[in-house]
Design an enzyme around this catalytic site. Structure first.
Site, short mmCIF file in Angstrom:
data_model
loop_
_atom_site.label_atom_id
_atom_site.label_comp_id
_atom_site.label_asym_id
_atom_site.label_seq_id
_atom_site.Cartn_x
_atom_site.Cartn_y
_atom_site.Cartn_z
N LYS A 39 0.78 -1.28 0.12
CA LYS A 39 -0.08 -0.01 0.01
C LYS A 39 0.91 1.25 -0.07
CE LYS A 39 -0.52 0.22 4.91
NZ LYS A 39 -1.08 -0.35 6.09
N ARG A 134 -7.10 0.22 16.93
CA ARG A 134 -7.44 0.57 15.52
C ARG A 134 -8.55 -0.38 15.21
NH1 ARG A 134 -3.72 1.45 10.45
NH2 ARG A 134 -4.27 -0.97 10.15
#
Ligand SMILES: *Cc1c(COP(=O)(O)O)cnc(C)c1O
Length: 380
Positions: A39, A134
């Site tokens: 990514k 998260r």
């Protein structure tokens, strides 16, 4: 003379490949596979190919558009969506991802319906919260969660995963990792699930990986920054035997003058609403390069020469050139950190160029990169 395009990022594919191979060997020695996380480089296909040549068989990204890019390029690897899908993304996730990471029942139900519609079995991994706060299902809720998911048609749970040091900075200690392993074992037993992939974390897990004597049931880690930049991420420490100068960002000097070190005149805020402090050092070698905040996260750049970044605006970086006599057209090279790399690779205004090494193994080991060919791949 053929001018090289500026600003450009010079991507050293051999060094990236070296990093991937060394990390893969380190992991394999402990029975752990490496999922390559691309990514940070927008699933750049040259880098992806390099990783595949290094023997990496699973590739992970966080955007659907990158999954689509990988699928359309027909890459020979399993594609993973790292981030839990959005409701709006369900059809494309089923279409382009071999595996997606998930934390929400409503989303998994939508994936199930879509998979049935597309005549597919969509594979998922369930993310477990281990304290970094998260994504992830809380461990206490995991059995009930799995109990619902196994009822869904078109969905196969291929593993459990957890993540560290992304948001809360929580370190994957021996204790944390043992806790995760025993949770996985408990779920395997309770539901008679195989859970073939147990993904223990990211580049923050390197220290644990190198030091642990008990890997538990972990058999995968998802590595991005450590492959790309040769660093672990809990302290940003260099990983032995890996390259850190895999990417070089090159910008061009567009103005070089002697100027005072402190602005003169009545001062308010600058164009970005900031009031910068300046230090009086007399006149300096004041240098401008023609790239700025629109293209790169400037705070993540480290010059490779003894110059100092004073600040930046949308299209300029202002530097103190110190003792170096620059002239317009000269190039200044910087090593980007992960954040800077992310912005550079995302910017359509920065040329992506690739360096492949042609020298012997001997030179490679001695870190002498003298003979190389440089392929300039123009951007459309
Ligand atoms: C970004 C990300 C990774 C890779 O992290 P690195 O620190 O670059 O190795 C792994 N897992 C998840 C869920 C991520 O979002």
């Amino acid at each position: 003379m053929k001018l090289k395009p500026v600003p450009r990022i010079e991507i050293n594919l051999d060094k990236i490949q070296h990093n991937a191979i060394v990390l893969k060997q380190l992991c394999e020695a402990k029975g752990v596979e490496v999922t390559g996380v691309v990514k940070g480089v927008c699933a750049d296909l040259q880098i992806v190919n390099t990783l595949i040549q290094a023997g990496i068989t699973r590739l992970a990204v966080s955007k659907i558009i990158h999954l689509e890019k990988l699928k359309k390029a027909n890459i020979n690897a399993t594609t993973i969506l790292l981030r839990t899908p959005g409701m709006s993304e369900i059809p494309n996730v089923v279409k382009y991802a071999d595996i997606s990471m998930n934390t929400e029942l409503t989303i998994i139900r939508a994936l199930s319906e879509e998979a049935i519609k597309q005549g597919k079995i969509h594979k998922i991994m369930i993310m477990v919260e281990m304290g970094d706060l998260r994504e992830g299902v809380m461990p206490k809720d995991l059995p009930a969660f799995i109990n619902e998911v196994i009822k869904l048609r078109g969905i196969e749970i291929v593993g459990l995963a957890t993540n560290f040091a992304c948001f809360g900075g929580v370190i994957p200690t021996e204790d944390k990792m043992r806790e995760f392993s025993s949770l996985v074992q408990q779920i395997r037993q309770q539901f008679s699930l195989q859970l073939p992939i147990v993904s223990g974390g990211n580049s923050a897990n390197i220290k644990w990986l190198m030091e642990t004597k008990n890997i538990g049931v972990i058999n995968d880690v998802r590595l991005g920054e450590s492959i790309l930049l040769g660093r672990e991420t809990t302290k940003g420490e260099v990983i032995p035997k890996l390259y850190q100068d895999t990417f070089k960002f090159v910008a061009e000097v567009i103005e070089a003058k002697q100027k005072p070190s402190v602005p003169y005149g009545n001062r308010g805020k600058n164009g970005f609403g900031e009031s910068i402090k300046f230090h009086e050092q007399g006149w300096i070698n004041h240098i401008l390069v023609g790239v700025g905040r629109q293209d790169v996260s400037v705070s993540g750049l480290t010059p490779t020469m003894p110059v100092k970044i004073l600040g930046s605006t949308s299209d300029h970086i202002v530097l103190d050139g110190k003792k170096i006599l620059f002239k317009p057209g000269d190039e200044i090279t910087f090593i980007p950190n992960y954040g800077a790399l992310l912005s550079i690779m995302t910017s359509p205004y920065i040329h992506k160029t690739y360096i492949e090494f042609k020298g012997s193994k001997h030179e490679k080991q001695n870190n002498v990169y003298s003979i190389y060919k440089q392929k300039i791949i123009p951007r459309h």
